[in-house]
Motif scaffolding. Structure first.
Motif, mmCIF file in Angstrom:
data_model
loop_
_atom_site.group_PDB
_atom_site.id
_atom_site.type_symbol
_atom_site.label_atom_id
_atom_site.label_comp_id
_atom_site.label_asym_id
_atom_site.label_seq_id
_atom_site.Cartn_x
_atom_site.Cartn_y
_atom_site.Cartn_z
ATOM 1 N N GLY A 133 47.280 11.815 -2.209
ATOM 2 C CA GLY A 133 47.142 10.721 -3.167
ATOM 3 C C GLY A 133 48.471 10.302 -3.750
ATOM 4 N N GLU A 134 48.395 9.411 -4.728
ATOM 5 C CA GLU A 134 49.592 8.864 -5.349
ATOM 6 C C GLU A 134 50.154 9.817 -6.409
ATOM 7 N N LEU A 135 51.460 9.794 -6.542
ATOM 8 C CA LEU A 135 52.109 10.485 -7.648
ATOM 9 C C LEU A 135 51.634 9.881 -8.965
ATOM 10 N N VAL A 136 51.286 10.727 -9.939
ATOM 11 C CA VAL A 136 50.828 10.262 -11.244
ATOM 12 C C VAL A 136 51.908 10.549 -12.280
ATOM 13 N N LEU A 137 52.269 9.533 -13.058
ATOM 14 C CA LEU A 137 53.192 9.705 -14.176
ATOM 15 C C LEU A 137 52.384 9.755 -15.464
ATOM 16 N N GLN A 138 52.584 10.811 -16.222
ATOM 17 C CA GLN A 138 51.848 10.967 -17.472
ATOM 18 C C GLN A 138 52.111 9.795 -18.422
ATOM 19 N N SER A 139 53.302 9.209 -18.343
ATOM 20 C CA SER A 139 53.677 8.116 -19.240
ATOM 21 C C SER A 139 52.846 6.861 -19.029
ATOM 22 N N GLU A 148 56.730 12.960 -32.522
ATOM 23 C CA GLU A 148 57.785 12.516 -31.616
ATOM 24 C C GLU A 148 57.285 12.215 -30.205
ATOM 25 N N ALA A 149 55.997 12.371 -29.951
ATOM 26 C CA ALA A 149 55.432 12.091 -28.627
ATOM 27 C C ALA A 149 53.984 11.648 -28.817
ATOM 28 N N PRO A 150 53.424 10.919 -27.834
ATOM 29 C CA PRO A 150 52.061 10.393 -28.008
ATOM 30 C C PRO A 150 50.981 11.463 -28.125
ATOM 31 N N ALA A 151 51.185 12.602 -27.523
ATOM 32 C CA ALA A 151 50.170 13.653 -27.550
ATOM 33 C C ALA A 151 50.832 14.996 -27.316
ATOM 34 N N SER A 152 50.185 16.044 -27.762
ATOM 35 C CA SER A 152 50.682 17.387 -27.480
ATOM 36 C C SER A 152 50.391 17.740 -26.025
ATOM 37 N N ALA A 189 42.234 19.237 -1.963
ATOM 38 C CA ALA A 189 43.331 18.297 -2.190
ATOM 39 C C ALA A 189 44.307 18.881 -3.205
ATOM 40 N N PHE A 190 45.576 18.567 -2.984
ATOM 41 C CA PHE A 190 46.666 19.025 -3.847
ATOM 42 C C PHE A 190 47.324 17.792 -4.454
ATOM 43 N N ARG A 191 47.252 17.655 -5.781
ATOM 44 C CA ARG A 191 47.796 16.496 -6.472
ATOM 45 C C ARG A 191 49.147 16.830 -7.114
ATOM 46 N N LEU A 192 49.912 15.762 -7.365
ATOM 47 C CA LEU A 192 51.197 15.908 -8.030
ATOM 48 C C LEU A 192 51.234 14.987 -9.239
ATOM 49 N N ARG A 193 51.556 15.566 -10.402
ATOM 50 C CA ARG A 193 51.650 14.809 -11.650
ATOM 51 C C ARG A 193 52.971 15.167 -12.328
ATOM 52 N N ILE A 194 53.629 14.170 -12.902
ATOM 53 C CA ILE A 194 54.861 14.391 -13.644
ATOM 54 C C ILE A 194 54.565 14.235 -15.126
ATOM 55 N N GLU A 195 54.813 15.293 -15.902
ATOM 56 C CA GLU A 195 54.510 15.280 -17.333
ATOM 57 C C GLU A 195 55.745 14.795 -18.094
ATOM 58 N N ASP A 196 55.836 13.477 -18.259
ATOM 59 C CA ASP A 196 57.071 12.837 -18.722
ATOM 60 C C ASP A 196 56.929 12.102 -20.050
ATOM 61 N N ILE A 197 56.023 12.528 -20.932
ATOM 62 C CA ILE A 197 55.817 11.762 -22.162
ATOM 63 C C ILE A 197 56.757 12.185 -23.287
ATOM 64 N N ASP A 198 57.516 13.253 -23.110
ATOM 65 C CA ASP A 198 58.483 13.663 -24.137
ATOM 66 C C ASP A 198 59.770 12.883 -23.898
#
Length: 282
Positions: free
Chosen positions: A69-75, A175-179, A35-44
């Motif tokens: 699967g579903e698109l995952v938003l890091q936020s 300035e962001a929740p996590a590194s 499986a190939f997943r897609l995640r957007i790293e958008d917490i900055d």
């Protein structure tokens, strides 16, 4: 089952280097019936541009890449990052730091993978205001607790983890929740990623991520650090250096699946080449 992912940050348009990384992750999953997943790293929040997310989706579809699967938003995972941070604090492994980048650069005597190596200033003194502090990992205590660790890269083979090269790295930013290091490690575990694919420029980060997995009791994937696309000066492709974005190519009517096949075949275009092995590091 093998599970890979592509996890871009929406702080600029995708370019050929991103396309190559997505193709590597996609194709490895498809070749192994995974499986190939897609995640957007958008917490900055200061740099993320939400309008780019749909652009990313359009460009991956244009290249002929389909995710599972579903698109995952890091936020959507901020609570998970906070919980992991609190757990590390309770273990006595984090301490607050109020040093500025300028102060760190002036005091540092060595350089690590992320820049000037933190000299441990705030580890030796009580903070004046924890609310305005970043939280750093006490590397000596963390590595002593975790003990000897190894990890496996499909190209470079088995590695003895050496996270100490990062020094007392920031895990919870002001300035962001996590590194990146903490968020990406937690996300890959939450998404069930069994093969972490990324560019060779992040090879050193895997030493640190392996330590975080041990400290937090997370599953350990395998890694696949692929070469990078470089410009004619030997620098990795970057939008800020004038690298043509995928959106411009798509809107100009270029054939997306044809471009993807060219990248698979090593036809990268004029002035672009592939880095070699582990010799290229930023």
């Amino acid at each position: 089952m093998i599970v890979t992912r592509f996890a871009p940050s929406p702080n600029g348009s995708l370019h050929l280097g991103h396309a190559y990384a997505a193709i590597v992750a996609h194709d490895l999953a498809r070749q192994r019936d995974g499986a190939f997943r897609l995640r957007i790293e958008d917490i900055d929040a200061g740099r993320s541009r939400p309008e780019l997310i749909n652009e990313f989706l359009d460009e991956l579809a244009w290249l002929g890449l389909r995710w599972d699967g579903e698109l995952v938003l890091q936020s959507t995972r901020l609570d998970a990052y906070r919980a992991a941070g609190e757990r590390l604090k309770e273990m006595g492994l984090l301490y607050p730091c109020t040093c500025t980048r300028a102060e760190i650069a002036a005091a540092a005597t060595r350089t690590g993978p992320d820049g000037p190596l933190y000299p441990g200033t705030c580890r030796r003194r009580p903070p004046s205001d924890e609310g305005q502090a970043a939280w750093r990992l006490d590397m000596s205590r963390a590595t002593a607790l975790a003990g000897s660790l190894t990890w496996f890269d499909e190209i470079a083979g088995e590695q003895v983890a050496d996270p100490a090269r990062f020094g007392d790295v920031v895990l919870l930013r002001k300035e962001a929740p996590a590194s990146y290091h903490l968020a990406a490690t937690l996300d890959d575990a939450a998404d069930g990623i069994t093969l972490v694919t990324r560019g060779i420029d992040l090879f050193a980060a895997s030493h640190l991520h392996r330590l975080l997995q041990a400290l937090l009791g997370l599953p350990v994937p395998r890694w696949h650090h692929h070469p990078l696309l470089l410009d004619d000066h030997g620098r990795k492709l970057a939008k800020r250096r004038g690298t043509t974005g995928l959106s411009a190519l798509r809107l100009a009517g270029e054939d997306g699946p044809g471009l993807a096949d060219s990248l698979r075949s090593g036809r990268f275009g004029t002035g672009i080449r592939l880095s070699e092995g582990l010799d290229w590091l930023p």
